[in-house]
Design an enzyme around this catalytic site. Structure first.
Site, PDB file in Angstrom:
ATOM      1  N   SER A  75       0.972  11.333   0.909  1.00 26.67           N
ATOM      2  CA  SER A  75       1.218  10.910   0.379  1.00 26.67           C
ATOM      3  C   SER A  75      -0.224   9.760  -0.417  1.00 26.67           C
ATOM      4  CB  SER A  75       1.758   9.585   1.097  1.00 26.67           C
ATOM      5  OG  SER A  75       0.613   9.570   1.764  1.00 26.67           O
ATOM      6  N   LYS A 120       2.786   6.723  -5.261  1.00 28.65           N
ATOM      7  CA  LYS A 120       2.866   5.450  -5.935  1.00 28.65           C
ATOM      8  C   LYS A 120       3.499   5.104  -7.814  1.00 28.65           C
ATOM      9  CE  LYS A 120       3.662   3.016  -2.440  1.00 28.65           C
ATOM     10  NZ  LYS A 120       4.529   1.847  -1.841  1.00 28.65           N
TER      11      LYS A 120
END
Length: 507
Positions: free
Chosen positions: A309, A55
């Protein structure tokens, strides 16, 4: 909305300004896992970012492009974790104030991490959607710039640098890239880059089975909002897919997979064994998808890349993940066995287990013809589970496989033994938000005529708590009870006719 121009998006990815904050993370071969699955599996290690998640890329690219006047107004975002930390780090780096709206259920460790980077936080609502609505209102009233977690072109372009690095780092063009998917920022960015530079590479979106925002939207042909989202893989648990990301995904996504929570837990274990890193459930979501695809024979031949992730996992969730991992891989079985309540039957049952390792055993005498035993058993794989049932049947022992029964795994295995009385009883499962006052709010909704006869709750470190509740209900009053229960606003499932309840808890 008209189609997003993929060539323009690829150019934005090429020009994305992320490396003042983001690392070029490695794409690593997982040798042991590759050997076990019979295909080369490569892990794109976004868990190695300083904020432990991809992110940071989208937040850095979006905030780097703000004008001086926009930076002077500050930025605002909504997130329960990874996006919040990305925005906080990027805001600090580029010298702008940041306010992050977070659900009340956000663990303190995540709030502290955001505040340590200089951002202010405001806790509001029980979930992301409520926090996001508050953040958007604040941006409209204050003039601060709202930074969306996935549905903005510059954010998507930042995430797309993951795809650019994969192509640069791989020795060969991959046959497919499996991408953990929530709101669609990462899969859109990677997909757009591959569409331009490696069009033969398949893009497979992997969603949690209880949070299929993309899957439902693809089926409907438009973005739809889910009535309920399973928050186990909280990093990808959103109710509504992005409008922009959906337009991109319709052009670049070649396949969609839904994976169970148990499969995700098994993949967390696989990542740990490959890297000695404990990733968050969403971080292992893509790996769960590739394992499912390979076992079903649907994976394309060639090198397969999966996005790891993020690793922002709460410490108190690790025990629950470990508890469920072996169910997901087929290496543990939970079942109820029915044996005669007579001398010698218990010994006969234990002999029928053979040399298999027992992980748990629950039994309590009841004055009945038959006894019910709850057993956890080590198994080699899914086929071995079937063999257990066959072996038991040969000894005239009836077995009910509970390996996929939520009531059994979440509640019953922690409370076997107590039975109710002969009064009429009904049973329900609920999800409560993990915040102070949730139980009180639930009880205050009910009037005094409903006697609670059974209650079980166990904290799993997630934003939602799972509760099992029984009620004494006079005949004919069940409808009135359910009307009141629906007024709590908490998701609810009837379990009175679940065989687990019949075997072990009913009076």
């Amino acid at each position: 909305m008209s189609k997003v121009n993929l060539n323009d998006l690829a150019a934005r990815i090429e020009a994305a300004d992320v490396y003042g904050l983001a690392k070029r993370t490695p794409t690593q071969l997982a040798p042991k896992l590759s050997a076990e699955l019979g295909q080369n599996i490569w892990l794109k290690r976004e868990d190695l970012q300083d904020v432990f998640s991809f992110k940071i890329r989208g937040a850095a690219n979006r905030i780097s492009g703000l004008s001086d006047s926009e930076r002077a107004r500050g930025v605002v975002a909504a997130s329960a974790g990874n996006h919040a930390q990305g925005v906080a780090a990027a805001a600090q780096y580029y010298g702008t104030d940041a306010l992050i709206f977070m659900p009340v259920t956000t663990p303190p460790i995540k709030v502290d991490a955001v505040e340590a980077m200089g951002a202010k936080t405001q806790l509001i609502g029980d979930n992301y959607d409520e926090a996001c609505a508050a953040a958007i209102d604040h941006a409209a009233n204050s003039g601060a710039v709202f930074i969306h977690p996935f549905d903005e072109i510059d954010v998507i372009a930042g995430q797309g640098t993951v795809g650019r690095e994969i192509l640069e780092q791989m020795p060969r063009t991959p046959a497919a890239i499996y991408v953990c998917t929530g709101g669609g920022g990462l899969v859109s960015g990677i997909g757009a880059w591959m569409h331009k530079h490696a069009p033969k590479t398949k893009i497979i979106a992997v969603e949690a089975a209880g949070a299929q925002t993309l899957g439902q939207s693809l089926q409907a042909g438009k973005v739809v909002s889910l009535n309920r989202v399973d928050g186990f893989a909280d990093g990808t648990a959103v109710r509504t897919f992005g409008e922009t990301t959906f337009e991109i995904c319709k052009q670049v996504v070649d396949g969609h997979i839904a994976v169970s929570n148990d499969e995700i837990c098994a993949a967390v274990k696989d990542v740990f064994e490959a890297t000695r890193t404990v990733v968050e459930p969403a971080g292992a979501q893509a790996l769960a998808g590739v394992i499912q695809h390979i076992k079903s024979g649907e994976a394309p031949e060639g090198d397969l890349v999966v996005t790891i992730s993020g690793a922002n996992v709460n410490f108190d969730r690790i025990g629950h993940v470990v508890d469920r991992a072996e169910f997901g891989s087929g290496e543990e079985m939970l079942f109820a066995a029915t044996i005669p309540e007579q001398a010698g039957a218990f010994l006969n049952f234990v002999r029928a287990l053979g040399h298999r390792a027992v992980t748990e055993f629950n039994y309590r005498y009841a004055p009945r013809k038959d006894a019910h035993v709850l057993v956890g058993l080590k198994t080699r794989d899914m086929e071995d589970r079937e063999q257990v049932i066959t072996d038991m049947a040969e000894q005239s022992i009836t077995v009910t496989d509970l390996s996929h029964d939520r009531l059994a795994k979440r509640h019953l295995r922690h409370m076997v033994g107590g039975r109710g009385d002969d009064k009429a009883e009904v049973l329900y499962r609920f999800e409560f938000p993990e915040r102070p006052g949730a139980l009180t709010q639930f009880l205050e909704t009910l009037d005094a005529r409903w006697n609670i006869s059974l209650f079980h709750y166990r904290n799993h470190g997630a934003a939602e708590g799972h509760v099992l509740c029984g009620f004494h209900v006079p005949k004919g009053d069940v409808e009135d009870l359910e009307t009141q229960l629906s007024g709590t606003g908490y998701p609810m499932w009837p379990e009175t006719h679940n065989p687990v309840y019949e075997f072990f808890l009913r009076g």
